[in-house]
Scaffold this motif. Structure first.
Motif, short mmCIF file in Angstrom:
data_model
loop_
_atom_site.label_atom_id
_atom_site.label_comp_id
_atom_site.label_asym_id
_atom_site.label_seq_id
_atom_site.Cartn_x
_atom_site.Cartn_y
_atom_site.Cartn_z
N ALA A 178 3.45 0.60 -8.03
CA ALA A 178 2.30 1.30 -7.46
C ALA A 178 2.05 0.86 -6.02
N VAL A 179 2.19 -0.43 -5.76
CA VAL A 179 2.03 -0.94 -4.39
C VAL A 179 3.11 -0.36 -3.48
N SER A 213 4.79 2.41 -3.89
CA SER A 213 4.55 3.83 -3.71
C SER A 213 3.48 4.07 -2.65
N TYR A 214 2.41 3.29 -2.71
CA TYR A 214 1.35 3.39 -1.69
C TYR A 214 1.93 3.09 -0.31
N LEU A 261 -7.87 -3.16 -0.80
CA LEU A 261 -7.78 -1.92 -1.55
C LEU A 261 -7.31 -2.22 -2.97
N THR A 262 -7.75 -1.46 -3.94
CA THR A 262 -7.24 -1.56 -5.30
C THR A 262 -6.53 -0.27 -5.66
N ILE A 263 -5.26 -0.40 -5.98
CA ILE A 263 -4.41 0.76 -6.25
C ILE A 263 -4.28 0.94 -7.76
N PRO A 264 -4.73 2.06 -8.30
CA PRO A 264 -4.60 2.29 -9.74
C PRO A 264 -3.14 2.57 -10.13
N TYR A 265 -2.78 2.19 -11.33
CA TYR A 265 -1.41 2.47 -11.80
C TYR A 265 -1.43 2.70 -13.31
N LEU A 315 -5.36 -2.12 -12.02
CA LEU A 315 -5.60 -1.97 -10.59
C LEU A 315 -4.84 -3.06 -9.86
N GLN A 347 4.01 5.88 1.15
CA GLN A 347 3.22 7.04 1.55
C GLN A 347 2.33 6.76 2.77
N SER A 348 2.37 5.53 3.25
CA SER A 348 1.50 5.11 4.36
C SER A 348 2.36 4.86 5.59
#
Length: 244
Positions: free
Chosen positions: A18-19, A21-22, A211-215, A193, A25-26
């Motif tokens: 998830a990290v 992937s974020y 930031l908290t990234i949901p997965y 998260l 995309q950034s």
């Protein structure tokens, strides 16, 4: 420019994905640092290291769990303070691939970098003695960070930004001289998260946010449930919010 910091993946490949992937995309993130404890607690140590080995854009340092596993592999002294986790670490040592062992062996304990004239010191945690091996208990005791105790913990370091992990709750403390930031453990939260820190650096100015990234934690939990890992249920209760 923007810098991402994350830490303490602890064998949770779903959280790490998830990290990543974020990050992918950034397009505005210019530098990325992982502050150790890739392994331990969760069962996906090889998967986590495999993912990081494929990412030359991420600079990674070692954590105490990583070094405890290597101490067992190398026949070095194992730390007395981690005797309760020795069977768990031995299980990781026995199943770690040679490629991933070599990766852990190459990791430094700290990084000193400068971005936009802002000096950064990055480490898994504060060391009482950098020259000591993990079996000699080189790390200082973990504390809940405050404006009073963090300058003492990292005394002698004059970096504008000090990034660290080890203590799993997020910590973000700023004094007149220094921003101390621990994003919190990516892989060990009560809910699905994954926290990361984003620093925006300009000449003379630093802004930070966590930031908290949901997965989707189902793939991770499926592996956890299917793996005969020492202390599995204790780890589930203490570090994963008893999720099943």
């Amino acid at each position: 420019m923007k810098v991402m910091i994350f830490t303490d993946i602890h064998g949770n490949a779903s959280a790490l994905r998830a990290v990543l992937s974020y990050l992918d995309q950034s397009s505005d993130i210019d530098a990325v640092y992982c502050l150790g404890d890739l392994v331990g607690i969760g069962p996906e140590h090889n998967e986590v290291i495999d993912l990081l080995r494929q990412r030359p854009d991420i600079q990674t340092i070692s954590g105490n769990h990583d070094e405890c596993v290597l101490a067992l592999i190398h026949g070095d002294v194992y730390p007395a303070s981690y005797q309760h986790a020795k069977e768990h670490h031995q299980w990781i040592a026995d199943s770690l691939t040679q490629e991933n062992q070599s990766y852990l062996e190459r990791l430094p304990r700290e990084l000193n970098v400068t971005h936009q004239e802002q000096t950064m010191y990055l480490t898994h945690y504060a060391y009482a003695d950098q020259t000591k091996k993990i079996g000699e208990e080189p790390l200082k005791p973990a504390v809940d960070g405050t404006k009073e105790n963090l300058p003492v913990l990292f005394s002698g370091n004059e970096a504008r930004i000090i990034g660290f992990g080890h203590h799993h709750p997020a910590q973000q403390v700023e004094t007149e001289q220094t921003l101390y930031i621990n994003p919190g453990a990516v892989g060990c939260q009560e809910t699905a998260l994954a926290p990361v820190a984003i620093l925006t650096l300009e000449k003379g100015q630093v802004r930070s946010e966590i930031l908290t990234i949901p997965y989707d934690d189902r793939p991770f939990l499926n592996v956890l449930n299917a793996t005969e890992m020492p202390e599995r249920e204790l780890m589930r209760r203490l570090f994963f919010g008893n999720r099943s």
